[in-house]
Write an enzyme that holds these catalytic residues in place. Structure first.
Site, PDB file in Angstrom:
ATOM      1  N   GLU A  94       9.829  16.342  14.912  1.00 54.23           N
ATOM      2  CA  GLU A  94      10.082  16.245  13.473  1.00 54.23           C
ATOM      3  C   GLU A  94       9.093  17.128  12.716  1.00 54.23           C
ATOM      4  OE1 GLU A  94       9.072  12.618  11.328  1.00 54.23           O
ATOM      5  OE2 GLU A  94      10.980  12.723  10.259  1.00 54.23           O
ATOM      6  N   GLU A 112      10.933   1.595   9.796  1.00 50.50           N
ATOM      7  CA  GLU A 112      11.821   2.718   9.449  1.00 50.50           C
ATOM      8  C   GLU A 112      11.025   3.983   9.714  1.00 50.50           C
ATOM      9  OE1 GLU A 112      14.932   2.456   8.512  1.00 50.50           O
ATOM     10  OE2 GLU A 112      14.994   0.296   8.191  1.00 50.50           O
ATOM     11  N   LYS A 154       0.852  -1.193   0.000  1.00 58.04           N
ATOM     12  CA  LYS A 154       0.000   0.000   0.000  1.00 58.04           C
ATOM     13  C   LYS A 154       0.886   1.240   0.000  1.00 58.04           C
ATOM     14  CE  LYS A 154      -1.728   2.799   2.888  1.00 58.04           C
ATOM     15  NZ  LYS A 154      -1.713   4.060   2.120  1.00 58.04           N
ATOM     16  N   CYS A 191      13.676  11.648   5.443  1.00 56.38           N
ATOM     17  CA  CYS A 191      13.842  11.278   6.850  1.00 56.38           C
ATOM     18  C   CYS A 191      15.260  11.550   7.341  1.00 56.38           C
ATOM     19  CB  CYS A 191      13.478   9.811   7.048  1.00 56.38           C
ATOM     20  SG  CYS A 191      14.398   8.721   5.945  1.00 56.38           S
TER      21      CYS A 191
HETATM   22  P1  NDP Z   1       2.782   8.140   7.813  1.00 59.23           P
HETATM   23  O1  NDP Z   1       3.248   7.396   8.994  1.00 59.23           O
HETATM   24  O2  NDP Z   1       1.660   9.079   7.965  1.00 59.23           O
HETATM   25  O3  NDP Z   1       2.356   7.142   6.648  1.00 59.23           O
HETATM   26  C1  NDP Z   1       3.198   6.123   6.153  1.00 59.23           C
HETATM   27  C2  NDP Z   1       2.333   5.064   5.497  1.00 59.23           C
HETATM   28  O4  NDP Z   1       1.545   4.429   6.511  1.00 59.23           O
HETATM   29  C3  NDP Z   1       1.348   5.625   4.491  1.00 59.23           C
HETATM   30  O5  NDP Z   1       1.160   4.710   3.425  1.00 59.23           O
HETATM   31  C4  NDP Z   1       0.083   5.734   5.331  1.00 59.23           C
HETATM   32  O6  NDP Z   1      -1.077   5.777   4.558  1.00 59.23           O
HETATM   33  C5  NDP Z   1       0.194   4.471   6.143  1.00 59.23           C
HETATM   34  N1  NDP Z   1      -0.642   4.432   7.353  1.00 59.23           N
HETATM   35  C6  NDP Z   1      -1.159   5.455   8.072  1.00 59.23           C
HETATM   36  N2  NDP Z   1      -1.899   4.975   9.108  1.00 59.23           N
HETATM   37  C7  NDP Z   1      -1.831   3.626   9.050  1.00 59.23           C
HETATM   38  C8  NDP Z   1      -2.386   2.565   9.806  1.00 59.23           C
HETATM   39  N3  NDP Z   1      -3.170   2.780  10.864  1.00 59.23           N
HETATM   40  N4  NDP Z   1      -2.104   1.299   9.450  1.00 59.23           N
HETATM   41  C9  NDP Z   1      -1.313   1.040   8.406  1.00 59.23           C
HETATM   42  N5  NDP Z   1      -0.784   1.995   7.606  1.00 59.23           N
HETATM   43  C10 NDP Z   1      -1.029   3.276   7.928  1.00 59.23           C
HETATM   44  O7  NDP Z   1       4.079   8.854   7.219  1.00 59.23           O
HETATM   45  P2  NDP Z   1       4.114   9.913   6.045  1.00 59.23           P
HETATM   46  O8  NDP Z   1       3.553   9.288   4.814  1.00 59.23           O
HETATM   47  O9  NDP Z   1       3.569  11.202   6.542  1.00 59.23           O
HETATM   48  O10 NDP Z   1       5.696  10.024   5.819  1.00 59.23           O
HETATM   49  C11 NDP Z   1       6.517  10.873   6.534  1.00 59.23           C
HETATM   50  C12 NDP Z   1       7.196  10.135   7.668  1.00 59.23           C
HETATM   51  O11 NDP Z   1       7.917   9.029   7.162  1.00 59.23           O
HETATM   52  C13 NDP Z   1       8.206  11.007   8.384  1.00 59.23           C
HETATM   53  O12 NDP Z   1       8.076  10.804   9.761  1.00 59.23           O
HETATM   54  C14 NDP Z   1       9.542  10.468   7.914  1.00 59.23           C
HETATM   55  O13 NDP Z   1      10.614  10.670   8.793  1.00 59.23           O
HETATM   56  C15 NDP Z   1       9.220   9.017   7.743  1.00 59.23           C
HETATM   57  N6  NDP Z   1      10.161   8.391   6.840  1.00 59.23           N
HETATM   58  C16 NDP Z   1      11.099   7.539   7.366  1.00 59.23           C
HETATM   59  C17 NDP Z   1      12.061   6.975   6.543  1.00 59.23           C
HETATM   60  C18 NDP Z   1      13.073   6.026   7.086  1.00 59.23           C
HETATM   61  O14 NDP Z   1      13.688   5.320   6.297  1.00 59.23           O
HETATM   62  N7  NDP Z   1      13.301   5.981   8.386  1.00 59.23           N
HETATM   63  C19 NDP Z   1      12.123   7.290   5.112  1.00 59.23           C
HETATM   64  C20 NDP Z   1      11.075   8.184   4.672  1.00 59.23           C
HETATM   65  C21 NDP Z   1      10.138   8.720   5.519  1.00 59.23           C
HETATM   66  P3  NDP Z   1      -1.728   7.228   4.225  1.00 59.23           P
HETATM   67  O15 NDP Z   1      -0.733   7.976   3.457  1.00 59.23           O
HETATM   68  O16 NDP Z   1      -2.920   6.886   3.462  1.00 59.23           O
HETATM   69  O17 NDP Z   1      -2.028   7.844   5.568  1.00 59.23           O
END
Ligand code: NDP
Length: 480
Positions: A383, A246, A171, A280
């Site tokens: 963040e 991650e 997803k 990130c």
């Molecule tokens: P989110 O945590 O909001 O979303 C990540 C994914 O999880 C999306 O596909 C989201 O769907 C999905 N999601 C949200 N709620 C649920 C749930 N209850 N169950 C399962 N899946 C769910 O992150 P962002 O998309 O806002 O990305 C930014 C964040 O990602 C920042 O904190 C950044 O630091 C981190 N990040 C970390 C990296 C790493 O390698 N450590 C690399 C890149 C980013 P939807 O979009 O539909 O809400």
């Protein structure tokens, strides 16, 4: 444009028939309708992945490696399409989308094809028996990815999962679904075996949560925010699913007193503002030795001022829009909070409305530099994930290490010094998974990638990804 779920090799509408809008954040325009999938869609995708598993895992590793190379080749042929689509879906500059997103999405498949070839099977010989340590696929794996580097991060999980013989329910973020759809189209074109990769679009709390909860999905590889990571762990942990998390970061860029300040200023600017600060690994806190603070800061401001903000279609643009209007408002609210916390805006600090009329509803923010904040202020510890950095002085390396380690996160950081041994010694004392000395975002894909503390659990990259997507079995054979 309307996109569909990709389940069992077919492009299909969600069971509910409901669709969501996908918006280009640089223009504010709706660019696609995407499925608002639910439990039923995830169940269908999981069933398809389960049925496809026996044949896919029965292929030899070399046959799966050939498939990875075919995918890389087919993606390469549409790399410009990937870059343009990613730029449109995220608002990031086209140059960045070409150099980083498209290039890395392709090389992820090539890299894991090559790396898996070199994997060594381990044997332990006893006086009267031999132990064969073999790897089996984990099964049907759930991949959940964020919006900042959409296909780059999805392919980083898809490639190792496939090569180790797993089948997939993925997803992507609902805000950036288009390049995952391009991947599905590519798989369809090259007649990739049906049901091995299934892509379900939709909202995290609905479609994502259904993946976490499905009993037939045996591992979850998640990249996203720390708060969502907690939900993932809370849901999947008690089901004993294999988990890779991650998560977020609040990384420091540390300028030691012997740094080459011109090089460090440019490096710190790139670390802070690449992809509008939405990586990130971005260095969102710049810690500067007090002895060089007054010389460094004007150089840093000049390096940031030289960055061109605006039209993502323009090859010379350095900083595009942030991901959405909602995210822009969140980032701007942090800038307001910084002022209340006693911060002084040294550069930027406001929304930008570009001259082109097509971009007047876009979510552009000036790169923003904030001085004067306490190291434990909210803006310096939470963040923000946008084009905002805070600057802080330190008086000794020991103090700098304490400041670096003072947040809940531990993902990455960069240290700038002309004495690389000193830089390395400093790095050893930082509680983070990834440290750079005199560089940033310089990646060898064989190395471990991941964070400590609230930045995550587990590592990706090279052998670590292959280990995550496989289960080890030991077969002890008694000699005849
Ligand atoms: P989110 O945590 O909001 O979303 C990540 C994914 O999880 C999306 O596909 C989201 O769907 C999905 N999601 C949200 N709620 C649920 C749930 N209850 N169950 C399962 N899946 C769910 O992150 P962002 O998309 O806002 O990305 C930014 C964040 O990602 C920042 O904190 C950044 O630091 C981190 N990040 C970390 C990296 C790493 O390698 N450590 C690399 C890149 C980013 P939807 O979009 O539909 O809400």
């Amino acid at each position: 444009m309307q996109i569909y779920n990709y389940i069992n090799g077919e492009f299909i509408l969600p069971t509910s028939g409901k669709m969501l809008d996908d918006i280009n954040p640089a223009t504010g325009q709706i660019i696609a309708q995407i499925p608002d999938s639910n439990n039923d869609d995830v169940a269908k995708a999981t069933m398809a992945a389960k049925r496809a598993l026996p044949n896919w895992r029965a292929l030899s590793k070399d046959e799966r490696i050939n498939w990875l190379n075919k995918i890389a080749q087919a993606l390469e042929e549409r790399s410009e399409d990937i870059a343009k689509t990613e730029s449109m879906d995220t608002g990031k500059p086209i140059g960045l989308a070409r150099r980083v997103d498209a290039a890395r999405s392709i090389s992820n498949f090539r890299f894991f094809a090559q790396h898996a070839k070199q994997q060594i099977e381990t044997e332990f010989t006893m006086a009267d028996a031999t132990n064969y340590v073999i790897r089996k696929p984990v099964g049907v794996v759930g991949l959940i990815t964020p919006w900042n580097l959409p296909l780059y991060l999805l392919s980083w999980k898809v490639a190792p999962a496939l090569v180790m013989g797993n089948t997939i329910v993925a997803k992507p973020s609902e805000m950036t679904p288009l390049t995952a759809n391009l991947l599905a189209q590519t798989l369809d074109e090259i007649k990739f075996p049906k049901g091995v990769v299934n892509i379900v679009h939709g909202l995290g709390p609905r479609a994502g949560q259904a993946i976490l909860e499905h009993p037939d999905i045996t591992a979850i590889s998640f990249t996203g925010g720390t708060e969502t990571g907690k939900i993932v762990a809370r849901t999947a942990g008690p089901m004993f699913k294999k988990l890779s998390l991650e998560l977020g970061g609040k990384n420091a860029t540390i300028i030691l007193d012997d740094a080459d300040l011109d090089v460090a200023a440019k490096g710190a600017a790139k670390a802070a503002f690449t992809n509008s600060g939405q990586v990130c690994l971005c260095g969102s806190r710049v810690l500067i030795d007090a002895k060089i603070y007054d010389v460094f800061v004007p150089k840093f401001i000049a390096a940031v001022a030289a960055m061109k903000v605006g039209n993502p279609d323009d090859e010379s643009t350095d900083i595009g829009s942030v991901i959405s209007q909602q995210h822009m408002e969140k980032v701007l609210s942090y800038i307001e909070l910084a002022k209340q916390e006693g911060g002084r805006i040294a550069y930027g600090g406001q929304r930008i409305i570009p001259e082109q009329s097509s971009l007047c509803h876009g979510s552009f923010i000036s790169p923003t530099i904030i001085e004067n904040l306490a190291i434990n202020s909210r803006c310096a510890t939470e963040e923000i994930f946008g084009p905002v950095v805070t600057l802080h002085r330190f008086d000794s390396d020991i103090q700098a290490i304490e400041m670096t380690n003072s947040t809940q996160y531990g993902l990455a950081g960069s240290i700038w010094t002309t004495n690389t041994s000193r830089g390395k010694e400093f790095a050893k004392q930082v509680d983070s998974g990834i440290l750079w000395v005199n560089t940033w975002l310089h990646r060898d894909l064989r190395t471990p990638f991941g964070g400590v503390k609230n930045s995550g659990v587990g590592r990706e990259g090279g052998d670590w990804s292959l280990n995550f997507f496989s289960e080890l079995s030991n077969i002890c054979v008694k000699d005849d």
